[in-house]
Design an enzyme around this catalytic site. Structure first.
Site, PDB file in Angstrom:
ATOM      1  N   LYS A  36       0.842  -1.213   0.000  1.00  0.00           N
ATOM      2  CA  LYS A  36       0.000   0.000   0.000  1.00  0.00           C
ATOM      3  C   LYS A  36       0.871   1.255   0.000  1.00  0.00           C
ATOM      4  CE  LYS A  36      -3.810  -2.466   2.102  1.00  0.00           C
ATOM      5  NZ  LYS A  36      -4.525  -2.904   3.320  1.00  0.00           N
ATOM      6  N   GLN A  69      -4.441  -1.187   9.625  1.00  0.00           N
ATOM      7  CA  GLN A  69      -4.384  -2.538   9.062  1.00  0.00           C
ATOM      8  C   GLN A  69      -4.927  -3.553  10.069  1.00  0.00           C
ATOM      9  OE1 GLN A  69      -3.273  -3.329   5.811  1.00  0.00           O
ATOM     10  NE2 GLN A  69      -4.118  -5.330   6.323  1.00  0.00           N
ATOM     11  N   ASP A  73     -10.798   3.078   3.772  1.00  0.00           N
ATOM     12  CA  ASP A  73     -10.950   1.627   3.734  1.00  0.00           C
ATOM     13  C   ASP A  73     -12.438   1.243   3.690  1.00  0.00           C
ATOM     14  OD1 ASP A  73      -9.309  -0.530   3.477  1.00  0.00           O
ATOM     15  OD2 ASP A  73      -9.029  -0.898   5.618  1.00  0.00           O
TER      16      ASP A  73
END
Ligand code: NAP
Length: 285
Positions: free
Chosen positions: A53, A97, A120
């Protein structure tokens, strides 16, 4: 019986096209989009995802920050960090994450992220906006699934779609998106009876289960589109999906491989959401 061989949907190629299409939008912004990624603990898979990412953010010229913390980082510290990032005007997107270590409440973390920076797409506000078909952030893997479907050119309106899996991360938002695209959607899960029959009816099949090759190729409806979200590592180290690829490819019209299908799309859509967040901040979207 005639057998066909499905066309394989190249997720790497589609992801590259999505990323390339962002360049003009990034150039139109008053400053580069800013993405902050937070990693707690030493889960090796998470470390790889985060690296990919941040590497992509770097390639696109984003401002990006990675905050890496040991497994004993406290929930209080993590929530304080998220609040600090919420308040930072140079940060457009915040990604924590998952999974986080067990002593940290995942929902508390998600609830603390400013929904305007939830690139996200996992905040309850994002889920609610999606549910009501209002503009928000669509979570990255489901958004990637829809992008892959779009590239097949197959008509979704009125199509019979089956989503196997009902997680907040994948199955549920995919089902919503398919419904918004006017599919007739069935959601299957671990308590579903006669899964093979449901699969046999599906013109659009999305498998998001996490059980290697549990969808047998022989169940697949001839001429259907099969999107395999599952990523399962075999004892020999090989990655396989939730669908038996070879036999399914002999029946479907389109199919995604694992790896190289949905996986690359997730990062591309994260970049896309971050650009969108920045555009919203500057009144450009
Ligand atoms: P999850 O939270 O574990 O959800 C799995 C879903 O599958 C649940 O709804 C479960 O039903 C259902 N299920 C389990 N066994 C089943 C069975 N035998 N028959 C029918 N349904 C069954 O997993 P997830 O986070 O959604 O992820 C699913 C898969 O996608 C995993 O392999 C994951 O690694 C992969 N994934 C890939 C990406 C990517 O970027 N490519 C991103 C995210 C996830 P219940 O609700 O009844 O328990």
């Amino acid at each position: 019986m005639t057998t066909t061989t499905a066309r394989v949907i190249d997720g790497k190629q589609v992801a590259a096209e999505v990323v390339a299409s962002l360049a003009a939008r990034i150039a139109a912004l008053p400053r580069p989009p800013g993405l902050a990624v937070v990693l707690v603990g030493d889960d090796p898979a998470s470390a790889v995802y985060v690296r990919h990412k941040t590497r992509m953010a770097e390639r696109l010229g984003f401002a990006h920050w990675q905050f890496t913390h040991p497994a004993d980082y406290s929930e209080v510290e993590l929530l304080a960090e998220v609040r600090r990032l919420n308040a930072d005007p140079t940060v457009d997107g915040i990604l924590v994450q998952f999974p986080v270590p067990k002593h940290i409440d995942r929902l508390k973390v998600l609830d603390t992220i400013d929904p305007a920076k939830d690139v996200d797409g996992l905040h309850v506000v994002s889920a609610g906006l999606l549910s009501q078909k209002r503009p928000g952030f669509v979570s990255c893997t489901p958004a990637g699934v829809m992008e892959l479907l779009a590239r097949t050119g197959v008509t979704l309106r009125g199509a019979e779609a089956l989503v196997i899996g009902r997680s907040d991360l994948v199955g549920r938002p995919v089902a919503r998106l398919l419904e918004h695209a006017d599919c007739t959607v069935t959601v299957a899960h671990s308590r579903t009876r006669n899964l093979a029959e449901h699969v046999g009816r599906a013109e659009i099949l999305i498998a998001a289960v996490g059980v290697p090759e549990m969808v047998k190729g022989a169940w697949v409806r001839p001429g259907s589109v099969v999107i395999d979200v599952g990523v399962n590592r075999q004892p020999d180290g090989k990655l396989v999906g939730d669908v038996e690829f070879g036999p399914a490819a002999e029946r479907a019209a389109w199919i995604t491989p694992v790896p190289g299908g949905v996986g690359p799309m997730t990062i591309a859509m994260l970049m896309s959401n971050t650009v969108l967040s920045s555009e919203r901040r500057f009144g450009l979207a």
